[in-house]
Design a protein around this motif. Structure first.
Motif, PDB file in Angstrom:
ATOM      1  N   SER A  88       0.840  -1.196   0.000  1.00 45.86           N
ATOM      2  CA  SER A  88       0.000   0.000   0.000  1.00 45.86           C
ATOM      3  C   SER A  88       0.875   1.245   0.000  1.00 45.86           C
ATOM      4  O   SER A  88       1.923   1.286   0.649  1.00 45.86           O
ATOM      5  CB  SER A  88      -0.903  -0.001   1.242  1.00 45.86           C
ATOM      6  N   ASP A  89       0.429   2.255  -0.718  1.00 47.29           N
ATOM      7  CA  ASP A  89       1.204   3.491  -0.818  1.00 47.29           C
ATOM      8  C   ASP A  89       0.595   4.547   0.097  1.00 47.29           C
ATOM      9  O   ASP A  89      -0.155   5.425  -0.331  1.00 47.29           O
ATOM     10  CB  ASP A  89       1.234   3.976  -2.267  1.00 47.29           C
ATOM     11  N   CYS A  90       0.919   4.446   1.378  1.00 43.83           N
ATOM     12  CA  CYS A  90       0.334   5.346   2.374  1.00 43.83           C
ATOM     13  C   CYS A  90       0.854   6.777   2.239  1.00 43.83           C
ATOM     14  O   CYS A  90       0.190   7.727   2.666  1.00 43.83           O
ATOM     15  CB  CYS A  90       0.616   4.832   3.782  1.00 43.83           C
ATOM     16  N   LYS A 132     -12.939  -9.500   9.515  1.00 40.30           N
ATOM     17  CA  LYS A 132     -13.426  -8.179   9.108  1.00 40.30           C
ATOM     18  C   LYS A 132     -12.242  -7.313   8.676  1.00 40.30           C
ATOM     19  O   LYS A 132     -11.199  -7.310   9.322  1.00 40.30           O
ATOM     20  CB  LYS A 132     -14.141  -7.484  10.272  1.00 40.30           C
ATOM     21  N   THR A 133     -12.450  -6.604   7.587  1.00 40.26           N
ATOM     22  CA  THR A 133     -11.460  -5.616   7.160  1.00 40.26           C
ATOM     23  C   THR A 133     -12.180  -4.524   6.391  1.00 40.26           C
ATOM     24  O   THR A 133     -13.399  -4.612   6.153  1.00 40.26           O
ATOM     25  CB  THR A 133     -10.352  -6.273   6.300  1.00 40.26           C
ATOM     26  N   ASN A 134     -11.452  -3.497   6.021  1.00 37.35           N
ATOM     27  CA  ASN A 134     -12.014  -2.396   5.240  1.00 37.35           C
ATOM     28  C   ASN A 134     -11.263  -2.230   3.926  1.00 37.35           C
ATOM     29  O   ASN A 134     -10.085  -2.572   3.825  1.00 37.35           O
ATOM     30  CB  ASN A 134     -11.928  -1.076   6.014  1.00 37.35           C
ATOM     31  N   ALA A 135     -11.962  -1.711   2.938  1.00 37.65           N
ATOM     32  CA  ALA A 135     -11.301  -1.390   1.671  1.00 37.65           C
ATOM     33  C   ALA A 135     -10.279  -0.276   1.866  1.00 37.65           C
ATOM     34  O   ALA A 135      -9.228  -0.265   1.221  1.00 37.65           O
ATOM     35  CB  ALA A 135     -12.335  -0.987   0.626  1.00 37.65           C
ATOM     36  N   VAL A 136     -10.582   0.657   2.760  1.00 39.48           N
ATOM     37  CA  VAL A 136      -9.655   1.727   3.145  1.00 39.48           C
ATOM     38  C   VAL A 136      -9.438   1.617   4.641  1.00 39.48           C
ATOM     39  O   VAL A 136     -10.389   1.715   5.418  1.00 39.48           O
ATOM     40  CB  VAL A 136     -10.203   3.119   2.757  1.00 39.48           C
ATOM     41  N   SER A 137      -8.188   1.406   5.047  1.00 42.02           N
ATOM     42  CA  SER A 137      -7.896   1.009   6.430  1.00 42.02           C
ATOM     43  C   SER A 137      -7.793   2.168   7.413  1.00 42.02           C
ATOM     44  O   SER A 137      -7.610   1.939   8.606  1.00 42.02           O
ATOM     45  CB  SER A 137      -6.587   0.211   6.467  1.00 42.02           C
ATOM     46  N   GLU A 197      -7.571   7.149  -2.791  1.00 40.56           N
ATOM     47  CA  GLU A 197      -7.404   6.471  -1.503  1.00 40.56           C
ATOM     48  C   GLU A 197      -7.729   4.982  -1.614  1.00 40.56           C
ATOM     49  O   GLU A 197      -7.057   4.132  -1.029  1.00 40.56           O
ATOM     50  CB  GLU A 197      -8.282   7.147  -0.451  1.00 40.56           C
ATOM     51  N   ILE A 198      -8.767   4.668  -2.397  1.00 44.09           N
ATOM     52  CA  ILE A 198      -9.132   3.260  -2.613  1.00 44.09           C
ATOM     53  C   ILE A 198      -7.992   2.520  -3.301  1.00 44.09           C
ATOM     54  O   ILE A 198      -7.613   1.414  -2.897  1.00 44.09           O
ATOM     55  CB  ILE A 198     -10.423   3.162  -3.449  1.00 44.09           C
ATOM     56  N   LYS A 199      -7.436   3.149  -4.330  1.00 42.12           N
ATOM     57  CA  LYS A 199      -6.348   2.513  -5.085  1.00 42.12           C
ATOM     58  C   LYS A 199      -5.099   2.345  -4.227  1.00 42.12           C
ATOM     59  O   LYS A 199      -4.421   1.304  -4.283  1.00 42.12           O
ATOM     60  CB  LYS A 199      -6.035   3.358  -6.323  1.00 42.12           C
ATOM     61  N   CYS A 200      -4.776   3.356  -3.421  1.00 39.63           N
ATOM     62  CA  CYS A 200      -3.585   3.283  -2.584  1.00 39.63           C
ATOM     63  C   CYS A 200      -3.698   2.165  -1.548  1.00 39.63           C
ATOM     64  O   CYS A 200      -2.704   1.504  -1.225  1.00 39.63           O
ATOM     65  CB  CYS A 200      -3.355   4.620  -1.870  1.00 39.63           C
ATOM     66  N   CYS A 201      -4.894   1.943  -1.022  1.00 38.70           N
ATOM     67  CA  CYS A 201      -5.081   0.967   0.048  1.00 38.70           C
ATOM     68  C   CYS A 201      -5.433  -0.425  -0.481  1.00 38.70           C
ATOM     69  O   CYS A 201      -5.460  -1.389   0.289  1.00 38.70           O
ATOM     70  CB  CYS A 201      -6.177   1.442   1.006  1.00 38.70           C
ATOM     71  N   ASN A 202      -5.693  -0.525  -1.779  1.00 37.02           N
ATOM     72  CA  ASN A 202      -6.101  -1.815  -2.338  1.00 37.02           C
ATOM     73  C   ASN A 202      -5.112  -2.949  -2.041  1.00 37.02           C
ATOM     74  O   ASN A 202      -5.539  -4.062  -1.692  1.00 37.02           O
ATOM     75  CB  ASN A 202      -6.310  -1.671  -3.844  1.00 37.02           C
ATOM     76  N   PRO A 203      -3.789  -2.736  -2.149  1.00 35.70           N
ATOM     77  CA  PRO A 203      -2.862  -3.844  -1.847  1.00 35.70           C
ATOM     78  C   PRO A 203      -3.004  -4.375  -0.424  1.00 35.70           C
ATOM     79  O   PRO A 203      -2.803  -5.569  -0.183  1.00 35.70           O
ATOM     80  CB  PRO A 203      -1.486  -3.214  -2.071  1.00 35.70           C
TER      81      PRO A 203
END
Length: 392
Positions: free
Chosen positions: A20-22, A89-94, A107-113
């Motif tokens: 992820s590219d935080c 349980k997890t989220n698409a965006v953490s 944000e969705i793309k960055c957190c997708n990995p």
């Protein structure tokens, strides 16, 4: 004759999950529980993917513990499922977006990995996608093109072949909260969850397809066999130089044909093969199907000079009859939600998708890739037509 099996599964196994590219997203700087890890015991191997943390979740460092989460828990309890014990349980965006706003595409793309890593580690039997953000993130690596919103996808329980898991998109429980009193929405949500949970103990069907690329002699033998022993149903698909066949210079480049669930055949037209193919098109004993038969019918009539006889089902029309929501009748969408078949054609979009003066760039496409694509289309059309005829 050269055979091709879909290579999607092989490619997926070799593919490494990116980090992820935080640093580009930066949401982690403004929340109490940054980069929230997955929670739950997952005893029934159900993975629930929500959208992003709310205020309560961010404070407690756990997904789906707020008011919306309680709505979801209550529905699961109805069917004997404990969210914390039976699910992960997890989220698409953490990380929590400011003021609970909807996460951006970036944000969705960055957190997708991060989400993909959870899926890879847990290997769930069932994935429940809660809301449009979870859906958008999940489809990034599985379905090319615009997702089109949760209303288009909810209600399907998809046998995803790449993920080797059932996938069930539905509303986010916060939407159910906002829609309190609208019984139709509440019932749809309950129905979606019930349909998904039924699949937990159902083995995922596995679909293996073979596309046979024929030379002239191989195609000649196959077409004559169809004339001598007519199949119960024949699906066929053309790849052409454009969408409308009326302009001078247009050609049918290749034809994919399928008469069983496991393999299809594809050939390029020659004068010898055209003669046999015309006879097949005119033969009333051979029942025929295609996805949007208007296309194949018009090209057969205008380029080959033949009126196709005995169409029995158009799987595009039957898709609409079975479910009349907008945007769901395309073959690629139907192939994914019914058979879990991921993207097999986007690499050819630049050759087939754009036209100049009514002509595309199909002749520049890699030959074997194009023929494989044509064969896959006919095979999936056949499977879809058979499935719809059973359902109807």
């Amino acid at each position: 004759m050269k055979g091709f099996f879909p290579r999607e599964k092989e490619k997926t196994k070799k593919k490494e999950v990116k980090e992820s590219d935080c640093t580009k997203c930066k949401l982690y700087r403004g929340c109490n529980s940054p980069k929230m890890k997955a929670s739950g015991k997952g005893e029934k191997k159900i993975l629930v993917i929500a959208e992003a943390s709310g205020k309560t979740e961010d404070k407690r460092g756990e997904q789906l513990v707020g008011e919306a989460g309680q709505v979801f828990r209550n529905v699961l309890d109805t069917y004997g499922i404990d969210l914390d014990k039976d699910c992960w349980k997890t989220n698409a965006v953490s990380c929590r977006p400011p003021k609970n706003r909807t996460p951006s595409k970036k944000e969705i793309k960055c957190c997708n990995p991060r989400m993909e890593k959870v899926i890879k580690e847990k290997k769930p039997k069932l994935i429940i996608l809660l809301g449009g953000v979870a859906l958008d993130s999940f489809l990034i690596n599985r379905f090319k093109g615009a997702a089109g919103g949760i209303n288009k996808w909810r209600g399907f329980v998809i046998p995803d072949q790449t993920q080797e898991s059932w996938v069930a998109p539905t509303f986010h429980p916060s939407f159910i909260l906002r829609s309190r009193g609208i019984r139709t929405i509440e019932k749809l949500f309950q129905k979606d969850i019930k349909s998904a949970l039924k699949k937990v103990e159902v083995p995922l069907p596995r679909y293996e397809y073979k596309v046979n690329i024929l030379d002239e002699d191989g195609a000649d033998n196959m077409l004559q066999q169809y004339l001598e022993c007519p199949p119960d149903l024949l699906a066929f698909d053309y790849e052409t130089t454009g969408l409308k066949p009326y302009k001078k210079g247009h050609e049918i480049i290749c034809c994919g044909v399928c008469s069983d669930k496991k393999e299809s055949y594809v050939f390029e037209f020659t004068p010898k093969l055209t003669k046999w193919w015309k006879q097949i098109l005119k033969d009333r004993k051979i029942k025929k199907t295609a996805h949007n038969i208007k296309f194949e019918h018009q090209w057969s009539r205008n380029i080959l000079g033949v009126e196709v006889r005995r169409w029995v089902i158009d799987s595009m029309v039957s898709s609409h009859i079975l479910d009349n929501r907008k945007g769901i009748v395309g073959l690629k969408f139907q192939a994914y939600v019914n058979f879990g078949q991921g993207d097999y054609s986007s690499h050819l979009d630049k050759f087939l998708g754009s036209e100049e003066k009514g002509f595309n760039k199909i002749k520049d496409a890699p030959r074997e890739e194009l023929l494989h694509y044509c064969g896959m289309d006919s095979l999936l059309q056949f499977r879809l037509a058979e499935k719809h005829m059973e359902e109807l």
